[in-house]
Design a protein around this motif. Sequence first.
Motif, PDB file in Angstrom:
ATOM      1  N   GLY A  46     -17.550 -40.316 -13.483  1.00 10.32           N
ATOM      2  CA  GLY A  46     -17.952 -41.651 -13.066  1.00 10.32           C
ATOM      3  C   GLY A  46     -17.454 -42.045 -11.701  1.00 10.32           C
ATOM      4  O   GLY A  46     -17.417 -43.233 -11.372  1.00 10.32           O
ATOM      5  N   THR A  47     -17.091 -41.066 -10.887  1.00 14.05           N
ATOM      6  CA  THR A  47     -16.528 -41.369  -9.570  1.00 14.05           C
ATOM      7  C   THR A  47     -17.478 -41.044  -8.425  1.00 14.05           C
ATOM      8  O   THR A  47     -17.137 -41.283  -7.268  1.00 14.05           O
ATOM      9  CB  THR A  47     -15.219 -40.579  -9.364  1.00 14.05           C
ATOM     10  OG1 THR A  47     -15.468 -39.181  -9.528  1.00 14.05           O
ATOM     11  CG2 THR A  47     -14.156 -41.024 -10.364  1.00 14.05           C
ATOM     12  N   PHE A  72     -21.349 -36.695 -11.731  1.00 17.13           N
ATOM     13  CA  PHE A  72     -20.132 -37.177 -12.365  1.00 17.13           C
ATOM     14  C   PHE A  72     -18.949 -37.335 -11.418  1.00 17.13           C
ATOM     15  O   PHE A  72     -18.203 -38.294 -11.527  1.00 17.13           O
ATOM     16  CB  PHE A  72     -19.722 -36.219 -13.495  1.00 17.13           C
ATOM     17  CG  PHE A  72     -20.805 -35.957 -14.504  1.00 17.13           C
ATOM     18  CD1 PHE A  72     -21.158 -36.924 -15.425  1.00 17.13           C
ATOM     19  CD2 PHE A  72     -21.482 -34.743 -14.515  1.00 17.13           C
ATOM     20  CE1 PHE A  72     -22.164 -36.689 -16.350  1.00 17.13           C
ATOM     21  CE2 PHE A  72     -22.488 -34.501 -15.445  1.00 17.13           C
ATOM     22  CZ  PHE A  72     -22.833 -35.476 -16.363  1.00 17.13           C
TER      23      PHE A  72
END
Length: 375
Positions: A165-166, A221
Amino acid sequence: MARHRVVALGGNRSHLESYAREFAADPRCELVAVADESDVPQYREGLNRLLAAELDVPYLTLSEALALPGVDVVVSCVDIERRSRVARAVLARGTHLYLDKPLAGSVEDARAIADAADAAGVVTQMLTTVHAPWAQEAKAAVRSGRLGRIGAVHSDMLMAKGRPGTVPAATVRREHGSDGTFTHVAAKRELFDMGVYPVALIHWLTGRRVTSVYGVTGNYFFAEHAALGIEDFGALLLTLDDGTVATACCGRIGMPCHPQVGERRVTLVGEEGLATFTGSDPHIEIYNTEPVITTAPVHPNDPMQMWSSTARETQPPAKDRRVSLQREERSDIAAFLDCLDSGERPEVTARDALHHVEVLMAGYESAASGQAVSI
């Protein structure tokens, strides 16, 4: 008395952390040295020397190690870009060779290893998942014929490590194909690093060669992959030489995305039935008031949680909500040593592994062009 004197090539922050320890623990083996080429970068030499100290064996140059008396086995886990040169030096001495995956970073380098192994007449084996219980069960299903003729195969290798999620918003990555560079500190090219597992498994299960590859890659991701311009996920559509269709999904999906190490499975679709085999089953689920693990400490030199040596420093929390029930497992290294003792051919030799590299490189070419690539 040990039957095999073993030299380990590489060091910490590589899979040699586990390979060398497994060879050292096998009563058939004596680990006599950790070694590498004499001109490796200082950081790599330091990591190599650290592993040698942990294992209480000398650290030597490659030529010094190969000159030791009685050495008949080498386990090699050097950087991808150097694998062909190092393997050929080992094989020229007539030494059996256990290889890290993937075999090499180009088809040309992989073919050079396979040709050198054939010329030397020694035993070679590359790490795969084919000796895992779930893979053996899939192979037994194919051999039994209970599913009828297999017309399609799907395999997943999705690693649940790293902080997902970065990726920056609106990141869109266009594949440009392989430039021959695979060694990075922060991340790996995941079609290459994880994709070799399902490609090797499909090849082994079916006994058929891939003739056509359609591939896609992307950044979904991890900021680390996006910053390096490399993929964290890939998918392949394969056509085999008998018309069988196979698909593979591979990559790194992040620590909170799976209750164990990740998804490892294969589905066989036959004329008489369908069956899925997975590394997660059989298992039990445990629920309590403990919070679900969503993050883990990040090591600055290992944000993707790739290495056990850095995990010892950060001490990530254990995942204990899913517990797999134990099945007897024959390790890949034990299988290699069994072949040395019995004279049997390993399940995945350097010659087999050459085809895996052909498929993966075609996958990159396809992802860059948007077209299927023939092999």
